[in-house]
Design a protein around this motif. Structure first.
Motif, PDB file in Angstrom:
ATOM      1  N   GLU A 114     -22.069   7.490 -30.184  1.00 53.40           N
ATOM      2  CA  GLU A 114     -20.956   8.359 -29.796  1.00 53.40           C
ATOM      3  C   GLU A 114     -19.713   8.047 -30.622  1.00 53.40           C
ATOM      4  O   GLU A 114     -19.000   8.966 -31.067  1.00 53.40           O
ATOM      5  N   THR A 117     -20.099   9.626 -33.886  1.00 57.32           N
ATOM      6  CA  THR A 117     -19.865  11.069 -33.776  1.00 57.32           C
ATOM      7  C   THR A 117     -18.371  11.367 -33.792  1.00 57.32           C
ATOM      8  O   THR A 117     -17.912  12.287 -34.483  1.00 57.32           O
ATOM      9  N   GLU A 118     -17.614  10.592 -33.052  1.00 57.82           N
ATOM     10  CA  GLU A 118     -16.163  10.778 -33.003  1.00 57.82           C
ATOM     11  C   GLU A 118     -15.527  10.508 -34.356  1.00 57.82           C
ATOM     12  O   GLU A 118     -14.565  11.189 -34.743  1.00 57.82           O
ATOM     13  N   GLU A 121     -15.951  13.530 -36.446  1.00 56.04           N
ATOM     14  CA  GLU A 121     -15.011  14.577 -36.024  1.00 56.04           C
ATOM     15  C   GLU A 121     -13.607  14.293 -36.529  1.00 56.04           C
ATOM     16  O   GLU A 121     -12.902  15.217 -36.968  1.00 56.04           O
ATOM     17  N   HIS A 136     -20.752   9.931 -41.982  1.00 54.50           N
ATOM     18  CA  HIS A 136     -22.080  10.545 -41.928  1.00 54.50           C
ATOM     19  C   HIS A 136     -23.164   9.469 -41.962  1.00 54.50           C
ATOM     20  O   HIS A 136     -24.109   9.496 -41.178  1.00 54.50           O
ATOM     21  N   PHE A 139     -23.307   7.502 -38.680  1.00 49.08           N
ATOM     22  CA  PHE A 139     -23.962   8.248 -37.613  1.00 49.08           C
ATOM     23  C   PHE A 139     -25.478   8.123 -37.720  1.00 49.08           C
ATOM     24  O   PHE A 139     -26.160   7.826 -36.730  1.00 49.08           O
ATOM     25  N   HIS A 187     -23.348  17.397 -35.838  1.00 50.43           N
ATOM     26  CA  HIS A 187     -23.582  16.018 -35.412  1.00 50.43           C
ATOM     27  C   HIS A 187     -23.273  15.842 -33.925  1.00 50.43           C
ATOM     28  O   HIS A 187     -23.957  15.086 -33.234  1.00 50.43           O
ATOM     29  N   ARG A 188     -22.263  16.532 -33.418  1.00 50.59           N
ATOM     30  CA  ARG A 188     -21.984  16.479 -31.979  1.00 50.59           C
ATOM     31  C   ARG A 188     -23.154  17.068 -31.197  1.00 50.59           C
ATOM     32  O   ARG A 188     -23.567  16.518 -30.166  1.00 50.59           O
ATOM     33  N   PHE A 191     -25.870  14.489 -31.148  1.00 51.53           N
ATOM     34  CA  PHE A 191     -25.555  13.402 -30.210  1.00 51.53           C
ATOM     35  C   PHE A 191     -25.809  13.828 -28.774  1.00 51.53           C
ATOM     36  O   PHE A 191     -26.391  13.077 -27.973  1.00 51.53           O
ATOM     37  N   HIS A 209     -30.947  20.444 -37.376  1.00 55.25           N
ATOM     38  CA  HIS A 209     -29.887  19.725 -38.085  1.00 55.25           C
ATOM     39  C   HIS A 209     -30.100  19.826 -39.586  1.00 55.25           C
ATOM     40  O   HIS A 209     -29.155  19.920 -40.352  1.00 55.25           O
TER      41      HIS A 209
END
Length: 226
Positions: A114, A117-118, A121, A136, A139, A187-188, A191, A209
């Motif tokens: 997570e 992922t953040e 973003e 990337h 993740f 990616h979100r 997740f 994806h």
């Protein structure tokens, strides 16, 4: 030399490794370009031994090539190399997901994913291609790490590192095709599929994806997503 004052041998290797790798992955040193030890030692202000060790480690990661009697150069990847690497990445990630989700996701490993992922973003809002590429990679390494499989991760990390080399070289083309926000959304979505704990949902999300946005059309037509 200046940088060596107060730093141990391992720290000097890490310093050289991070700087050379950063230059390669942001495109400051192009694929095929030679890396000359003498120039690197002058630039970093350290002796040749840590530079040589850093280049050896970069060779293990697939980012540089050591050529007999020709020195060291940034790795060049062919269309076949890229197709094989993307295919291997997909297979390893599917195996990692199936292994990880045989039971409910480990909360600590899921929290790492997570955070990655953040980071993607946040990076999507910044004009910093290296940050986006690092996020990337972080993740996808966290995704594979969900399996808790040390040897799988050891095999996977050089694959994603070499893919980042090619992605960095093609980041401008990617930006022209789709916004960083779109990549962050993908990616979100992945997740959230993982957080659901349902392996079938995650495998479907992985298939959607994709893997090969960064491949030039003439190298691999019809394959996209990253």
């Amino acid at each position: 030399m200046t940088a060596e004052l107060g730093l141990g041998a391992q720290s000097l290797v890490e310093l050289a490794l991070e700087r050379i790798r950063g230059d390669i992955l942001r495109g400051a040193i192009a694929p095929g370009e030679r890396l000359v030890e003498e120039q690197l030692t002058r630039r970093f202000g350290i002796s040749r031994a840590p530079v040589r060790e850093a280049l050896r480690l970069l060779g293990q990661q697939g980012l540089v090539e050591h050529l007999p009697r020709r020195g060291v150069r940034v790795a060049e990847l062919s269309a076949t190399d890229m197709a094989e690497l993307f295919g291997l990445r997909d297979a390893l990630e599917r195996y990692a997901v199936e292994t990880a989700l045989a039971a409910p996701p480990d909360p600590e490993r899921l929290a790492v994913l997570e955070r990655a992922t953040e980071r993607i973003e946040r990076a999507a809002t910044q004009d910093a291609s290296l940050d986006r590429a690092d996020a990337h990679r972080e993740f996808h390494v966290a995704l594979v790490a969900l399996a808790g499989h040390r040897h799988l991760l050891r095999v996977y990390e050089p694959v994603i590192m070499q893919l980042q080399l090619y992605m960095a070289a093609n980041m401008r083309r990617e930006a022209e095709q789709r916004s960083p926000a779109e990549g962050a959304h993908r990616h979100r979505h992945l997740f959230e599929a993982v957080a659901s704990g349902d392996a079938a949902t995650v495998l479907a999300a992985l298939a959607g994806h994709g893997a090969q946005t960064y491949l030039a059309p003439e190298l691999s037509p019809g394959l996209d997503g990253a």
